[in-house]
Design a protein around this motif. Structure first.
Motif, PDB file in Angstrom:
ATOM      1  N   UNK B  71      92.122  23.190 102.376  1.00 23.02           N
ATOM      2  CA  UNK B  71      92.604  21.560 101.749  1.00 23.02           C
ATOM      3  C   UNK B  71      93.138  20.671 103.486  1.00 23.02           C
ATOM      4  N   UNK B  72      92.934  19.390 102.974  1.00 20.35           N
ATOM      5  CA  UNK B  72      93.469  18.504 103.723  1.00 20.35           C
ATOM      6  C   UNK B  72      94.189  17.090 103.192  1.00 20.35           C
ATOM      7  N   UNK B  73      95.419  16.743 103.505  1.00 22.23           N
ATOM      8  CA  UNK B  73      96.016  16.038 102.664  1.00 22.23           C
ATOM      9  C   UNK B  73      96.075  14.644 103.604  1.00 22.23           C
ATOM     10  N   UNK B  74      95.717  13.575 103.232  1.00 21.91           N
ATOM     11  CA  UNK B  74      96.342  11.894 103.867  1.00 21.91           C
ATOM     12  C   UNK B  74      96.588  11.616 103.349  1.00 21.91           C
ATOM     13  N   UNK B  75      98.310  11.168 103.454  1.00 17.33           N
ATOM     14  CA  UNK B  75      99.365  10.810 102.998  1.00 17.33           C
ATOM     15  C   UNK B  75      99.318   8.863 103.223  1.00 17.33           C
TER      16      UNK B  75
END
Lengths: 115, 108
Positions: B71-75
């Motif tokens: 998973x890649x999270x972008x905040x």
């Protein structure tokens, strides 16, 4: 540290002509890769060199594509004769050792258009 | 060979929103990388993450190798985050197999 260098950045040729691309990997990197990226798709490996030897060229169309890495540093990829379906971005990458744990670093690519 | 699936294929966000991109792969891997391909075509390394969790600024990534996904999270997304995000994996050798990517557009 300088990144992977590629030239030219853009090339337009007619079908049946020949074309060559050049790649200079990150200094000291033993492994060099050429990938082909067709519009709308992810890159696909064409050939992998470890120093100046070929490790994997199973997806290289050998009837028209050739590649070499003389002296284990720079590499050239050639297409002769080009077809319309060769229009794509050709990406060069390098990694330090080429082992299964290696991170690959990519150059800016050469965008080829065959008309 | 290894199959790589990414989801969603397209994503539109308002600036400041958070998002999660997923990468599923069909076999055990020794190398997993996330890339951002900018509008000029340059593949920018985001993470080298065959397992575990890493963070770099507003981005973070988690790979659960035993369950074959990452998973890649972008905040707090910004317009400069726009582009295509690729997951790429390698099995026994170091031949990267890329997914089809997630096209992200961040709007003001």
């Amino acid at each position: 540290e300088a990144g992977v260098a590629q030239s030219p950045r853009y090339k337009i040729i007619e079908k049946r002509q020949s074309v060559a691309f050049w790649c200079n990997p990150i200094s000291g990197h033993a492994t060099l890769y050429w990938y082909q990226q067709i519009l709308g798709q992810g890159p696909k490996l064409l050939i992998q060199f470890q120093n100046n030897g070929v490790v994997d060229d199973s997806q290289l169309p050998k009837d028209r594509f050739s590649a070499e890495r003389l002296k284990g540093v720079d590499s050239t990829l050639k297409i002769q004769p080009a077809k319309l379906e060769d229009s794509a971005v050709y990406l060069c990458a390098s990694s330090p050792l080429g082992g299964r744990w290696d991170e690959q670093y990519f150059g800016p690519g050469t965008r080829l258009t065959v008309t | 060979g290894i199959q790589v699936e990414q989801s969603p294929p397209d994503l539109i966000l308002q600036e400041g929103a958070n998002s999660t991109l997923r990468c599923n792969f069909s076999d055990s891997v020794n190398n997993l990388q996330w890339f951002h391909q900018n509008p000029w075509g340059q593949l920018i390394n985001l993470f080298y993450i065959p397992s575990g969790t890493k963070q770099n600024g507003r981005l973070s990534a988690t790979t659960v190798a035993t369950e074959r996904y990452s998973l890649l999270y972008i905040s707090s997304s910004q317009t400069t985050d726009s582009g295509v995000y690729f997951c790429a994996v390698a099995g026994g050798g170091n031949k990267l197999t890329f997914g089809t990517g997630t096209q992200l557009k961040v709007e003001l």
